[in-house]
Every structure is written in structure tokens, then in C-alpha cells.
Design a protein around this motif. Structure first.
Motif, PDB file in Angstrom:
ATOM      1  N   ASN A  76       0.837  -1.194   0.000  1.00 48.85           N
ATOM      2  CA  ASN A  76       0.000   0.000   0.000  1.00 48.85           C
ATOM      3  C   ASN A  76       0.877   1.251   0.000  1.00 48.85           C
ATOM      4  N   ASN A  78       0.380   4.071   1.234  1.00 48.20           N
ATOM      5  CA  ASN A  78       0.324   4.799   2.502  1.00 48.20           C
ATOM      6  C   ASN A  78       0.704   3.899   3.672  1.00 48.20           C
ATOM      7  N   SER A 138      -7.185   1.783   3.328  1.00 47.04           N
ATOM      8  CA  SER A 138      -7.715   1.312   2.043  1.00 47.04           C
ATOM      9  C   SER A 138      -9.091   1.910   1.759  1.00 47.04           C
ATOM     10  N   GLN A 141      -8.547   5.496   0.756  1.00 43.74           N
ATOM     11  CA  GLN A 141      -8.067   5.608  -0.623  1.00 43.74           C
ATOM     12  C   GLN A 141      -9.191   5.343  -1.616  1.00 43.74           C
TER      13      GLN A 141
END
Length: 373
Positions: A76, A78, A138, A141
Motif C-alpha cells: 500500500n 500509505n 484502504s 483511498q
């Protein structure tokens, strides 16, 4: 910096930061596990059965490592945000465990093993915090991506509505003129009047072809609105002037510096349209000047003419970009200029000069000249 080198460096930095967070969490897991088992190593008597306590610490330690690695392998973008959430859960679990041990020690003959309790709380926090952080980031995002797509769809829908209205109006106008002159030719004799009618027909048929070309250009500009290229200002101007090579006496290429600009792949169409508008909507003796200027880290491509100027309605239509204004204005040519500039971080100014004529200023971000293509 070369765009490829810049992308590689950014990727390297991201991987480096991810690995730093990964190492920090694995280090924290080892420290917590060591804290939970330090009584055994120092042979200090504490409440509870030591083999069971050690087994529990090892089990939570393994689960903690698995949770960290699982989230890390998801790659990921981030990961730092996920790591911060995991750290907060770890800290929270340790503090709660410490409070529980402290509360139990007050007024109790047998106190809890503080180090073991804190270690268990911290490891449990990591096991819960890393997946929770991954899910939270998630979802964030996905929400952001959904909002971006919705904004883009709304923008595209608005553009297509404007394009439809402008195209419908212009095609209807040109077609009515063509059909009217065909009727005049049909009812007239083959005299000089018919020759004039044919000239008008040819002019308006050319306008229809221009409308088709503008629609095609707008479609390509919008399809590539997220793309940019680094181009030398000299190359940008040369490409824009090329279609007018047969009218060199009407175009004056002024001071074009060696700056490099970051622009839309079809930014030369904007300069070309500005030149074409100046030549098409003014008398034959009109001179068009193209020059560049560097100002505060930006590069301006300036197209000026000494003609009659642009109607205020056209400037207003570009400033407001409302449907009612665009339908009655030239519309498409100005929109090609606008979107080819502004969709890649540039800016556009269209104004009438005090001495007469029009000035079109297209401003682009300047970049290192070593990256020009």
C-alpha cells in the motif's frame, strides 16, 4: 532532473521509508517479547507459570510478525499511515495493560507481572492495529478515488454538454447558410452573382470542416488531460507555426528563448489556434507576433496581432465558460486553446491591446532544460 530518474528516485525513497517502518515494527516486537520474558532471564519470581507465560508471549510475537508482514506485502502506498495506526494501537494496548496491572496491585497481596502484562498488551495492539490500519487506509483511498472519478465524470459530462451545444449551433448555422445559397444558385442564371454565391458556399463549407477539426482536437486533448511532456519553447513555437509556413510574411517570430516548459502533449495546438484566429478574423495586412518570456519560474508564450481585437463576448465566454455564452460565441477554437493550456497546469489570458489588436498569453511551468524532448 530527468523524469525517469525522478520516478526511480521517488520509488526508491518510498521503498526506503517502507523498510524503515518495517524494521521499526519488527524491532518493537522483539523488544516487547524481550520485556515479557525478561523475568525468566533474570530469574526473578513473579506470579504465574513461566512456561505458559513465555509460550503466550512467543505466540503473540509470531502473530505480530505475521500481521506486520501481511500488511507490508500488500504494498500500500500509505504504509506510513498504516504504521502510525499500528503504533497507536500498540501504545494503547500497553497503556491499558499497565493500568490493569497497576489497579490490581493496589490493595492486593499478589501483584500482577507488570512487564509481562504490558508486553502482552503491546503485542495484542500491534496484531489488531496493523490490519485495522490497512482497512482504514484502504477505505480512505477508495473513497478519495471514488470522489476523484465522480469529479472527473462530472467535468467530462459538462464538457460534452457544452461541446454538443456549441457544435449543434454552429453546424445548424453553417448548414442553413449553405442550403440558402444553394437555393439562390438554383434559381439564378449562371452569371457573376452565382460565382459570389459559390465563394460564400466554399467559405461556410470550410467552417464546417473547421468545426469537425476542433471537435477532434478537443476529444484528443480531453483524452490525454492527465499527460504532460517537457518541450523546448522553440520546438513548441516551431510546431505551431509550421502550418502557416506559406504565410511567413504575416508572422513575426520574436524573441523565443531556450527555456523548457512542461505542457500538454497537444499544447502546440493552442499556439496554432491563437495564430489562426489572428489571421482568420482580421484583414490581410494583419501581422502576428509570437514570442516567449520567462517570469518567476514560468514561461509565457505570447501571440499578439495588430488587428481589430476580439469581441468582448468571446473573452467573457472564455472566462465564464457557460453554455449560453459559448453557444453564441466562436466557442470551439477558444476552447481548444483553453483546454490545451489549463489541463496541464498552465494558464491562459486573452485580452485586447490598448494600441489595437489581441494579445493571447499562454503560461507554462518552466523545467530544467536537460529534460526537453
Amino acid at each position: 532532473m530527468n523524469p525517469i530518474k525522478k520516478a526511480v528516485r521517488t520509488t526508491f525513497d518510498d521503498v526506503k521509508n517502507r523498510r524503515v517502518y518495517l524494521a521499526a515494527f519488527h524491532g518493537a516486537t522483539v523488544l516487547l517479547a524481550g520485556l515479557g520474558m525478561e523475568n525468566l532471564l533474570r530469574a526473578v519470581d513473579q506470579p504465574g507459570y513461566e512456561p505458559i507465560k513465555i509460550s503466550c508471549i512467543l505466540i503473540l510475537g509470531v502473530f505480530s510478525v505475521v500481521a506486520i508482514q501481511y500488511v507490508y506485502m500488500k504494498k500500500n502506498n500509505n504504509f506510513d499511515s498504516i504504521a502510525r495506526i499500528g503504533a497507536m494501537f500498540c501504545l494503547y494496548g500497553s497503556l491499558v495493560a499497565a493500568l490493569v496491572a497497576f489497579g490490581n496491585s493496589i490493595g492486593s497481596a499478589v501483584a500482577m507481572d507488570l512487564n509481562y502484562t504490558v508486553a502482552m498488551g503491546g503485542l495484542a495492539g500491534v496484531i489488531a492495529g496493523m490490519p485495522v490500519g490497512y482497512i482504514y487506509v484502504s477505505f480512505g483511498q477508495a473513497k478519495t478515488l471514488g470522489q476523484q472519478r465522480q469529479t472527473k465524470l462530472r467535468s467530462v459530462s459538462n464538457r460534452m454538454r457544452i461541446l454538443y451545444r456549441v457544435t449543434r449551433h454552429n453546424i445548424r448555422t453553417e448548414t442553413n447558410i449553405i442550403l440558402g445559397y444553394l437555393d439562390l444558385i438554383d434559381s439564378a442564371d449562371r452569371s457573376g452573382v452565382s460565382d459570389e454565391h459559390m465563394r460564400v458556399l466554399r467559405e461556410h463549407a470550410t467552417r464546417l470542416n473547421s468545426i469537425s477539426e476542433h471537435v477532434k482536437r478537443l476529444r484528443l486533448i480531453w483524452q490525454n488531460e492527465d499527460s504532460t511532456v517537457d518541450t523546448a519553447a522553440t520546438a513548441l513555437v516551431a510546431k505551431a507555426v509550421h502550418p502557416f509556413r506559406g504565410r511567413g510574411d504575416a508572422i513575426d517570430i520574436g524573441g523565443v528563448g531556450d527555456s523548457t516548459v512542461r505542457c500538454h502533449p497537444f499544447a502546440h495546438w493552442a499556439v496554432e489556434e491563437a495564430i489562426d484566429n489572428a489571421l482568420a478574423h482580421n484583414d490581410d495586412g494583419t501581422t502576428v507576433t509570437v514570442r516567449t518570456a520567462a517570469v518567476n519560474g514560468r514561461v509565457r508564450v505570447i501571440v499578439e496581432d495588430d488587428g481589430s481585437g476580439i469581441p468582448p463576448l468571446e473573452i467573457e465566454s472564455l472566462r465564464r465558460r457557460t453554455e449560453s455564452q459559448l453557444v453564441h460565441g466562436q466557442g470551439l477554437g477558444l476552447q481548444v486553446i483553453y483546454w490545451a493550456i489549463e489541463s496541464a497546469g498552465g494558464s491562459l489570458t486573452v485580452e485586447n491591446r490598448e494600441r489595437g489588436g489581441t494579445r493571447v498569453v499562454m503560461e507554462f511551468p518552466a523545467v530544467d532544460s536537460g529534460t526537453a524532448v
